[in-house]
Design an enzyme around this catalytic site. Structure first.
Site, PDB file in Angstrom:
ATOM      1  N   PRO A  75       0.837  -1.203   0.000  1.00 40.99           N
ATOM      2  CA  PRO A  75       0.000   0.000   0.000  1.00 40.99           C
ATOM      3  C   PRO A  75       0.872   1.253   0.000  1.00 40.99           C
ATOM      4  O   PRO A  75       1.804   1.345   0.809  1.00 40.99           O
ATOM      5  CB  PRO A  75      -0.792  -0.111   1.318  1.00 40.99           C
ATOM      6  N   PRO A  76       0.633   2.199  -0.908  1.00 40.75           N
ATOM      7  CA  PRO A  76       1.484   3.394  -0.982  1.00 40.75           C
ATOM      8  C   PRO A  76       1.250   4.316   0.206  1.00 40.75           C
ATOM      9  O   PRO A  76       0.282   5.064   0.238  1.00 40.75           O
ATOM     10  CB  PRO A  76       1.089   4.053  -2.305  1.00 40.75           C
ATOM     11  N   CYS A  77       2.108   4.235   1.189  1.00 38.38           N
ATOM     12  CA  CYS A  77       1.996   5.053   2.401  1.00 38.38           C
ATOM     13  C   CYS A  77       3.075   6.123   2.402  1.00 38.38           C
ATOM     14  O   CYS A  77       3.961   6.149   3.256  1.00 38.38           O
ATOM     15  CB  CYS A  77       2.099   4.183   3.644  1.00 38.38           C
ATOM     16  N   GLN A  78       3.020   7.040   1.421  1.00 40.27           N
ATOM     17  CA  GLN A  78       4.064   8.036   1.283  1.00 40.27           C
ATOM     18  C   GLN A  78       4.174   8.955   2.496  1.00 40.27           C
ATOM     19  O   GLN A  78       5.221   9.531   2.747  1.00 40.27           O
ATOM     20  CB  GLN A  78       3.830   8.884   0.028  1.00 40.27           C
TER      21      GLN A  78
END
Length: 403
Positions: free
Chosen positions: A85-88
């Site tokens: 999951p893209p958790c920038q």
């Protein structure tokens, strides 16, 4: 190892890739012996590239928040669900923003774990998720998981790709989870082999010697690998631990080679920079052929200013590395292709999990399943090359047309 399977089984378990991008984790799990039933990617350009490289996978271009478990399983029981999951907002690069809405995608990942109920899940993420306030968030997520009938292998681990056969330093968090009643997986053991930049890319030609690569991203060129690492990626040496489907491809065509046309001033500065040092004007690192590559990053997308991350300088050729060279440094095989443009191609490499790192983790899930991986006899035709040359609108239209 104990678990629900009492005897070793000989078949290909099933997997789903969430947030698949171009397919680094898809490839790593396939190489470990899994069949990828479906994969989800919200960006149409990246989804089209995934479809090209994995034509028999059900690649879905869509928002994961709008999908259900039934949409992804295609009538199959799923052994493992994996993804990053893209958790920038938790990244160590740049400003850390706990309120970044993309952080909610981690909960969407866990929602689908609860709906699909795979035997195992693997969640990959930025190492910044283990630090400060982000760590508190991570521990809450783990607590929620364990209330839903799963266990998380503890302590969780941050793995570096350089420890698993990849000539690049890249640290990522991996959470391994298993359904109650399944055998507990373990984290992979560090590989003592030390690979170098030279091992990865020194058999590839200087793309500046080919005028056609100012416009085209490929040329007819027969690569003659000089290291076992390159031979395996080129398919001229058998990799005994690669259980993926063999692809049909033209091994005399070198792809991902669109040139960056530097000024003479830039090339002079690159030439005068010592190996392993940063060129002071561009702030690009000049790779050391006897060392490993620094972390290849994606930069930001257009919604965040379309920032391109610094690309390393080739240690021999006084230019930035090509997309193909970046793929070699990331452990992608030579048949695997990214988008034809440098912008999207480098983003796809920088956003992906190195396949050999993903394979090492996936092999541990395969072991916990008590399954002997099998190399398929069937060869796969790659997808339509048109998929690699689409813009955002045409990619979306095409993917909608093919379902």
């Amino acid at each position: 190892m104990t678990g629900s399977n009492s005897t070793m089984q000989n078949h290909r378990p099933t997997a789903i890739d969430l947030f698949c991008g171009a397919g680094g984790m898809s490839l790593g799990f396939e190489q470990a012996g899994f069949d990828i039933v479906s994969a989800v990617e919200i960006d149409p350009i990246h989804a089209a590239v995934h479809k090209y490289n994995f034509p028999v996978c059900n690649t879905i271009c869509g928002d994961i928040a709008e999908l259900t478990g039934k949409d992804l399983c295609f009538g199959k029981e799923i052994d493992v669900l994996f993804g990053g999951p893209p958790c920038q907002g938790f990244s160590l690069m740049g400003k850390r923003d706990m309120s970044d809405p993309r952080n909610d995608l981690l909960y969407q990942f866990m929602r689908l774990v609860e709906e699909i109920k795979p035997k195992y899940f693997v969640m990959e993420n930025v190492s910044g998720l283990t630090i400060g306030d982000a760590k508190d968030f991570l521990m809450r997520v783990i607590d929620d998981i364990e209330l839903s009938g799963y266990r998380v292998v503890k302590p969780y681990r941050v793995l570096n790709a350089k420890d698993f056969g990849v000539p690049q330093s890249r640290q990522r968090l991996f959470l391994l989870g298993y359904r109650k009643g399944q055998a507990e997986p373990i984290y992979p053991v560090i590989d003592d082999s030390k690979l170098t930049v030279k091992d990865a890319i020194y058999d590839l030609p200087n793309i500046d010697d080919f005028n056609e690569l100012k416009e085209l991203d490929k040329i007819c060129y027969l690569v003659e690998p000089i290291s076992d690492y390159a031979k395996k990626l080129h398919g001229s040496m058998i990799d005994p631990f690669d259980f993926s489907y063999e692809r049909k491809w033209e091994n005399h065509v070198l792809t991902g080679c669109l040139r960056t046309q530097h000024t003479k001033g830039s090339t002079d500065r690159f030439k005068s920079t010592d190996e392993g040092n940063v060129e002071p004007i561009s702030r690009f690192l000049k790779l050391n052929p006897s060392g490993i590559c620094n972390t290849l990053r994606a930069g930001t997308d257009k919604s965040r200013g379309a920032y391109t991350s610094p690309r390393p300088i080739h240690p021999r050729d006084n230019r930035c590395i090509s997309v193909r060279e970046a793929q070699r440094l990331h452990s992608f095989p030579d048949w695997f292709r990214m988008h034809s443009t440098k912008w999207h191609g480098f983003r796809e490499v920088g956003n992906s999990v190195p396949p050999l790192l993903a394979r090492a983790v996936a092999a541990q899930i395969m072991s916990a399943l008590n399954v002997i991986p099998v190399k398929p006899k069937a060869k796969i035709e790659l997808g339509n090359e048109q998929f690699l040359y689409l813009n955002l609108t045409s990619a979306r239209t095409l993917l909608e047309a093919i379902g």
